[in-house]
Design a protein around this motif. Structure first.
Motif, mmCIF file in Angstrom:
data_model
loop_
_atom_site.group_PDB
_atom_site.id
_atom_site.type_symbol
_atom_site.label_atom_id
_atom_site.label_comp_id
_atom_site.label_asym_id
_atom_site.label_seq_id
_atom_site.Cartn_x
_atom_site.Cartn_y
_atom_site.Cartn_z
ATOM 1 N N GLU A 122 0.837 -1.161 0.165
ATOM 2 C CA GLU A 122 0.166 0.036 -0.044
ATOM 3 C C GLU A 122 0.949 1.645 -0.094
ATOM 4 O O GLU A 122 0.499 2.155 -0.443
ATOM 5 N N VAL A 123 2.119 1.455 1.258
ATOM 6 C CA VAL A 123 2.528 2.247 0.675
ATOM 7 C C VAL A 123 3.598 2.839 -0.362
ATOM 8 O O VAL A 123 3.068 4.150 -1.147
ATOM 9 N N ARG A 124 3.970 1.591 -0.906
ATOM 10 C CA ARG A 124 4.714 1.927 -2.231
ATOM 11 C C ARG A 124 3.686 2.017 -3.627
ATOM 12 O O ARG A 124 4.217 3.131 -4.209
ATOM 13 N N ASP A 125 2.893 1.852 -3.224
ATOM 14 C CA ASP A 125 0.992 1.879 -4.082
ATOM 15 C C ASP A 125 0.987 3.730 -3.743
ATOM 16 O O ASP A 125 0.729 4.274 -4.956
ATOM 17 N N LEU A 126 1.354 3.919 -2.691
ATOM 18 C CA LEU A 126 0.392 5.767 -2.736
ATOM 19 C C LEU A 126 2.353 6.151 -2.830
ATOM 20 O O LEU A 126 1.799 7.814 -3.538
ATOM 21 N N LYS A 127 3.163 6.020 -2.816
ATOM 22 C CA LYS A 127 4.902 6.787 -3.191
ATOM 23 C C LYS A 127 4.253 6.943 -4.585
ATOM 24 O O LYS A 127 4.398 7.734 -5.904
ATOM 25 N N GLU A 128 3.812 5.209 -5.455
ATOM 26 C CA GLU A 128 3.933 5.392 -6.929
ATOM 27 C C GLU A 128 2.558 5.926 -7.604
ATOM 28 O O GLU A 128 3.054 6.207 -9.279
ATOM 29 N N GLY A 129 2.078 6.440 -7.815
ATOM 30 C CA GLY A 129 0.947 6.566 -8.243
ATOM 31 C C GLY A 129 -0.557 7.214 -7.198
ATOM 32 O O GLY A 129 -0.680 7.503 -6.367
ATOM 33 N N LEU A 130 -1.053 7.934 -8.398
ATOM 34 C CA LEU A 130 -1.524 9.075 -7.761
ATOM 35 C C LEU A 130 -3.490 8.344 -8.056
ATOM 36 O O LEU A 130 -4.351 9.101 -6.870
ATOM 37 N N GLU A 131 -3.535 7.927 -8.445
ATOM 38 C CA GLU A 131 -4.972 6.319 -8.625
ATOM 39 C C GLU A 131 -4.963 6.333 -6.896
ATOM 40 O O GLU A 131 -6.038 7.093 -6.085
ATOM 41 N N MET A 132 -4.204 5.415 -6.506
ATOM 42 C CA MET A 132 -4.222 5.127 -4.991
ATOM 43 C C MET A 132 -4.961 6.621 -4.112
ATOM 44 O O MET A 132 -5.536 6.164 -2.860
ATOM 45 N N VAL A 133 -3.757 7.349 -4.672
ATOM 46 C CA VAL A 133 -4.353 8.544 -3.262
ATOM 47 C C VAL A 133 -5.340 8.942 -3.036
ATOM 48 O O VAL A 133 -6.462 9.219 -2.933
ATOM 49 N N GLU A 134 -6.196 9.450 -4.661
ATOM 50 C CA GLU A 134 -7.017 9.760 -4.926
ATOM 51 C C GLU A 134 -8.644 8.344 -4.529
ATOM 52 O O GLU A 134 -8.999 9.301 -4.260
ATOM 53 N N GLU A 135 -8.095 7.640 -4.612
ATOM 54 C CA GLU A 135 -9.254 6.522 -4.621
ATOM 55 C C GLU A 135 -9.343 6.259 -2.805
ATOM 56 O O GLU A 135 -10.336 7.014 -2.349
ATOM 57 N N LYS A 136 -8.461 6.379 -2.664
ATOM 58 C CA LYS A 136 -8.699 6.881 -0.564
ATOM 59 C C LYS A 136 -9.575 7.811 -0.710
ATOM 60 O O LYS A 136 -10.200 8.068 0.814
ATOM 61 N N ALA A 137 -8.791 8.765 -0.889
ATOM 62 C CA ALA A 137 -9.780 10.498 0.043
ATOM 63 C C ALA A 137 -11.032 10.183 -0.867
ATOM 64 O O ALA A 137 -12.137 10.796 0.008
ATOM 65 N N ARG A 138 -11.485 9.694 -1.942
ATOM 66 C CA ARG A 138 -12.828 9.525 -2.600
ATOM 67 C C ARG A 138 -13.499 8.701 -1.265
ATOM 68 O O ARG A 138 -14.611 9.269 -0.807
#
Length: 92
Positions: free
Chosen positions: A58-74
């Motif tokens: 999950e940390v790797r996904d958060l560092k690599e792509g903004l899609e994961m950040v957007e999904e978490k925010a939503r």
């Protein structure tokens, strides 16, 4: 005669050592208890290892792509993009 006493003495010492091995403070019951505790700890360690692997991914996904950040925010924070309309459909 003395050989017989030596043999009997050695057999008695052997019996004493065996009794200590099987019934003593650090004998077989203690070994079995420690083995059980070791198995439990190894199972907990494996669970922790799996949880750590998931968190690392999950940390790797958060560092690599903004899609994961957007999904978490939503999903977690209920955020929406500018000029976006939020519509929630309630099941009956």
């Amino acid at each position: 005669m003395s050989a017989r006493f030596i043999t009997l003495g050695l057999l008695a010492l052997l019996a004493l050592v065996q009794a200590e091995l099987w019934l003593g403070k650090n004998g077989l019951p203690r070994v079995m208890e420690l083995q059980s505790r070791l198995d439990d700890q190894q199972a907990r360690n494996q669970d922790a290892r799996l949880r750590n692997d998931r968190l690392a991914a999950e940390v790797r996904d958060l560092k690599e792509g903004l899609e994961m950040v957007e999904e978490k925010a939503r999903l977690e924070l209920g955020m929406v993009k500018p000029d976006e309309i939020f519509v929630q459909v309630m099941p009956r």
